[in-house]
Design an enzyme around this catalytic site. Structure first.
Site, PDB file in Angstrom:
ATOM      1  CD  GLU A  52      92.784  19.623  62.645  1.00 38.56           C
ATOM      2  OE1 GLU A  52      92.342  19.084  61.607  1.00 38.56           O
ATOM      3  OE2 GLU A  52      92.077  20.321  63.396  1.00 38.56           O
ATOM      4  CG  PHE A 114      82.100  18.787  72.551  1.00 42.01           C
ATOM      5  CD1 PHE A 114      81.455  18.189  71.481  1.00 42.01           C
ATOM      6  CD2 PHE A 114      82.807  19.966  72.319  1.00 42.01           C
ATOM      7  CE1 PHE A 114      81.509  18.745  70.213  1.00 42.01           C
ATOM      8  CE2 PHE A 114      82.862  20.538  71.058  1.00 42.01           C
ATOM      9  CZ  PHE A 114      82.212  19.920  69.996  1.00 42.01           C
ATOM     10  CD  GLN A 115      85.776  19.516  69.468  1.00 44.28           C
ATOM     11  OE1 GLN A 115      86.460  20.336  70.062  1.00 44.28           O
ATOM     12  NE2 GLN A 115      85.472  19.626  68.179  1.00 44.28           N
ATOM     13  CE  LYS A 164      89.272  26.031  77.221  1.00 42.98           C
ATOM     14  NZ  LYS A 164      88.066  26.259  76.407  1.00 42.98           N
ATOM     15  CG  MET A 480     102.621   2.086  42.687  1.00 39.06           C
ATOM     16  SD  MET A 480     103.905   1.558  41.545  1.00 39.06           S
ATOM     17  CE  MET A 480     105.246   2.653  41.964  1.00 39.06           C
TER      18      MET A 480
HETATM   19  C1  LIG Z   1      96.540   7.502  51.811  1.00 39.47           C
HETATM   20  C2  LIG Z   1      96.855   6.436  50.840  1.00 39.47           C
HETATM   21  N1  LIG Z   1      95.847   5.702  50.305  1.00 39.47           N
HETATM   22  C3  LIG Z   1      96.125   4.734  49.399  1.00 39.47           C
HETATM   23  C4  LIG Z   1      97.397   4.478  49.003  1.00 39.47           C
HETATM   24  C5  LIG Z   1      97.706   3.374  47.996  1.00 39.47           C
HETATM   25  N2  LIG Z   1      98.304   3.943  46.781  1.00 39.47           N
HETATM   26  C6  LIG Z   1      99.637   3.917  46.548  1.00 39.47           C
HETATM   27  S1  LIG Z   1     100.053   4.675  45.127  1.00 39.47           S
HETATM   28  C7  LIG Z   1      98.449   5.049  44.769  1.00 39.47           C
HETATM   29  C8  LIG Z   1      98.089   5.785  43.520  1.00 39.47           C
HETATM   30  C9  LIG Z   1      98.656   7.141  43.439  1.00 39.47           C
HETATM   31  O1  LIG Z   1      98.161   7.778  42.293  1.00 39.47           O
HETATM   32  P1  LIG Z   1      98.761   9.152  41.806  1.00 39.47           P
HETATM   33  O2  LIG Z   1      98.883  10.078  42.936  1.00 39.47           O
HETATM   34  O3  LIG Z   1      97.973   9.639  40.633  1.00 39.47           O
HETATM   35  O4  LIG Z   1     100.232   8.765  41.385  1.00 39.47           O
HETATM   36  P2  LIG Z   1     100.748   7.899  40.136  1.00 39.47           P
HETATM   37  O5  LIG Z   1     101.028   6.537  40.659  1.00 39.47           O
HETATM   38  O6  LIG Z   1      99.688   7.915  39.092  1.00 39.47           O
HETATM   39  O7  LIG Z   1     101.982   8.600  39.714  1.00 39.47           O
HETATM   40  C10 LIG Z   1      97.611   4.550  45.767  1.00 39.47           C
HETATM   41  C11 LIG Z   1      96.142   4.656  45.736  1.00 39.47           C
HETATM   42  C12 LIG Z   1      98.419   5.249  49.624  1.00 39.47           C
HETATM   43  N3  LIG Z   1      99.707   5.045  49.355  1.00 39.47           N
HETATM   44  N4  LIG Z   1      98.115   6.235  50.504  1.00 39.47           N
END
Ligand SMILES: Cc1ncc(C[n+]2csc(CCOP(=O)(O)OP(=O)(O)O)c2C)c(N)n1
Ligand SMILES: [Mg+2]
Lengths: 567, 155
Positions: A52, A114-115, A164, A480
């Site tokens: 979803e 439920f749900q 529903k 990042m």
């Molecule tokens: C759902 C979610 N969880 C955690 C983060 C924190 N976060 C920001 S960038 C990142 C790393 C992303 O890694 P990747 O997709 O390999 O991209 P890269 O930075 O290596 O280009 C994380 C864990 C986020 N933005 N979203």
């Protein structure tokens, strides 16, 4: 004429009346009657996602790339909780969505059925508005209101929770043609007095800069903005959400600003004397430390549809609340009719200063590298698509490189989760983009971590033959996160290495797609060309990129715009 | 605001989500039963109050927001206090209630229940004036406010 329809029929009829051609969803007990009605008609196409969250992101990508309201349909309980990330993502970026959720029958609400979850309660802080339809007599009007609220004023997601039993009850269908709500009057014309004051200030500026955001894209004001900026010959910078609002290849464009903005954009922001902010909100990732920002004195004009965005983080001198394109049109009209013009000598000096900043070439990187540089991949992608593709992204370094190196000349081409920063957004959003723009090239620039958050959607792409190009900038790191750990946490790479990665090529193939692994810089261009030649197929391009590359420039958290770290 | 289920929780949710404080809140339907009127007391700098007002206005069910403290206004709060009243205290408390123009609305041989209306400050003053250990229970409604003079809040 007085045939009675069930609530389920009414709901689908409402969607038809709204001109909805495509919705994204996932069935379940509470929405079975709705699905039954979808089955019996062929005006509204239903796209079955695999989670979803992806339904909402897809509806979101559909909306962002088309300026139509995106629609998602989910079942009660876990269907709704899965959708929440998507709803919050759309909320943070002000995207018009209508999310329809099933709910347990009215007689069971509150009994821990439920749900059952308190959908209206759970989603309240991340929707523009939500409704629980407790009586079939309110159903059609509520859906009408939902579309109206989602699309007008500052747009946003609206959720309609339908128990529903309401989908089973019967009633004569009448779709209201117009809706008026005494408590919601979104259309605001900018105050003419304020606009006149703004014109004076704009003309008296010595070091002006336009700073424009997502509001320009959302309100379809790119045309007016471009005309205004060209008329004045002032420099213009866009936020991450505002890219494409002003053509990136134009010489008056000084790049994106903010945490990973260009040197010239951030310096111009810091040292301008008149700042014209349009559809932007002085976000913390954009102006850095507001105290440092206010160290320099400047006059600020702020044009926005949402009064609560004005003077929220930074005090402004001339607020103009109004529909952005209308306000810009008025500004253009007044500027064209006045005899006064900006002082060309001072403007020339300001441009000279900006060019000096620009000469720092802050986006430079090692083009001779024998390892693939992620920036180079984005540049090649830009060349090969002639800047004309729709680009979605996930969240991380790759997102910033996409924003820095793909030059967006048109609005609604750059689609990313700027406000919430939702990893997993990219591919499902691209599905929505492709469905709204069937003939266009759509690429998703992602990372090996982000792509795994909604990887199951490769299956949806197969089912509906969505020929996305997945550009996986695979650095084997949550890049990042790693970058921040390198800069601010003594190189301790806690849990940011992506171990046990799947073989993305085999994975893509197992879903019935094409996968290409690219390991050498000299193969980048060829692989991209090959991928776009495969017009009808999804191609997963796994680029093995430099693990140590960082995004520059960078304004560290809490620092000011002029305190950037450069390469 | 619209007299609808959920409207109140939107207001309360806004205050908690954005870190504003609610000192008191009182709400009831108006002469037009489709509308409710809420008086909410909060504190903050001018900037904060400006943001509070803007955000309240953004809520779809909110029809109109006015800052009563911008102009001349009247505010009243109702308090019911149950106090211990034995022996010579009974007379003393009665006098105090008279001074504060309250009334005793329930009596037992050990206690009085007092009704008092006024500004919140006046109610505080009454509680300060009465012997602390005598107070058994208090309940307050929070302030309701209205503008002074001919000016009316119309939607
Ligand atoms: C759902 C979610 N969880 C955690 C983060 C924190 N976060 C920001 S960038 C990142 C790393 C992303 O890694 P990747 O997709 O390999 O991209 P890269 O930075 O290596 O280009 C994380 C864990 C986020 N933005 N979203
Ligand atoms: Mg990565």
């Amino acid at each position: 004429m007085s045939v009675e329809l069930t609530g389920a029929e009414i709901t689908i009829r409402c969607l038809q009346e709204e001109g909805v051609d495509c919705i994204f969803g996932y069935p379940g007990g509470a929405v079975l009657f709705l699905y039954d009605e979808l089955f019996k008609q062929d005006k509204v196409r239903h796209i079955l996602v695999r989670h979803e969250q992806a339904a909402v992101h897809a509806a979101d990508g559909y909306a962002r790339s088309s300026n139509k309201v995106g629609v998602a349909l989910v079942t009660s309980g876990p269907g709704v909780t899965n959708a929440v990330t998507g709803i919050a993502t759309a909320y943070m970026d002000s995207i018009p969505l209508v999310v329809i959720s099933g709910q347990v029958p009215t007689s069971a609400i509150g009994l821990d059925a439920f749900q059952e979850v308190d959908t209206v309660g759970i989603t309240r802080p991340c929707v523009k508005h939500n409704f629980l339809v407790s009586d079939i007599s309110e159903l059609a009007t509520t859906i009408k209101k939902a579309f109206y609220i989602a699309a007008t004023g500052r747009p946003g997601p609206v959720l309609v929770d339908i128990p529903k039993d309401v989908t089973q009850q019967k009633m004569v269908f009448a779709y209201p043609e117009k809706i008026s709500m005494r408590s919601y009057n979104p259309v605001v014309k900018g105050n003419l007095k304020q606009i006149k004051k703004a014109v004076e200030l704009i003309l008296s500026a010595k070091r002006p800069v336009f700073y424009t955001g997502g509001g320009v894209i959302l309100s379809d004001a790119a045309k007016q903005l471009t005309e205004l900026v060209k008329l004045l010959e002032y420099p213009c910078t866009n936020t991450l959400m505002g890219l494409g609002g002003y053509p990136a290849t134009d010489k008056q464009f000084i790049g994106m600003l903010g945490m990973h903005g260009t040197y010239e954009a951030n310096m111009a922001m810091q040292y301008c004397d008149v700042l014209i902010a349009v559809g932007a909100r002085f976000d913390d990732r954009v102006i850095g430390n507001p105290k440092h920002f206010s160290n320099e004195s400047r006059k600020i004009i702020h044009i926005d549809i949402d009064p609560s965005s004005i003077s929220k983080r930074v005090k402004v001198d001339i607020p103009i609340v109004g529909n952005v394109p209308d306000v810009l049109k008025e500004l253009i009209k007044l500027l064209k009719s006045t005899k006064e013009a900006p002082d060309q000598t001072t403007l020339g000096e300001w441009w000279k200063q900006i060019e000096l900043w620009r000469d720092r070439d802050c986006l430079k990187y090692d083009r001779q590298s024998s390892i693939i540089k992620p920036q180079m991949v984005v540049e090649k992608l830009y060349e090969i698509t002639r800047g004309d593709a729709f680009i979605t992204s996930d969240v991380g370094q790759h997102q910033m490189w996409a924003a820095q190196f793909y030059k967006f000349d048109k609005p609604r081409r750059w689609i990313n989760s700027g406000g919430l920063g939702t990893m997993g957004f990219g591919m499902p959003a691209a599905m929505g983009v492709q469905l709204a723009n069937l003939k266009s090239k759509v690429a998703c620039i992602t990372g090996e971590a982000s792509i795994q958050m909604c990887i199951q959607e490769l299956s949806t792409c197969k089912q509906y033959k969505l020929p996305l190009k997945i550009i996986n900038l695979n650095n084997r790191y949550m890049g990042m996160v790693r970058q921040w750990q390198e800069f601010f946490h003594g190189n301790r790479y806690a849990e940011s290495y992506m171990d046990a990665l799947p073989d993305f090529i085999k994975l893509a193939e197992s879903y019935g797609h094409v996968g290409i692994k690219i390991e050498r810089p000299e193969d980048v261009e060829g692989a991209l060309k090959e991928a776009f030649k495969l017009k009808d197929q999804l191609v997963f391009l796994d680029f093995i990129t430099d693990q140590t590359e960082n995004v520059f420039p960078m304004v560290p958290g809490g620092k000011g715009l002029s305190e950037m770290i450069l390469v | 605001m619209e007299n609808e289920a959920g409207a109140l929780s939107r207001v309360a949710g806004l205050f908690s989500a954005r870190g504003y404080n609610i000192e008191s809140l009182s709400v009831a339907p108006t002469e037009d039963p489709t509308l409710s009127r809420m008086t909410l007391v909060t504190t903050g700098s001018d900037d904060v109050i400006e943001q509070v007002t803007k955000h309240l206005n953004k809520l779809i069910e909110v029809v109109k927001v006015i800052d009563l403290s911008d102009g001349n206004h009247i505010e009243r709060e109702l308090m019911l206090v149950k106090v211990r009243a034995i022996g010579p205290d009974r007379e003393e408390i009665k006098r105090l209630v008279e001074i504060f123009r309250g009334c005793i609305i329930d009596v037992t041989d050990k206690s009085y229940t007092i009704e008092l209306t006024g500004t919140s400050l006046k109610l505080d003053a009454f509680l300060d004036a009465i012997e602390k250990s005598a107070v058994l229970e208090t309940v307050r409604t929070g302030a309701s406010g209205i503008g002074r003079g001919d000016w009316v809040l119309k939607v």
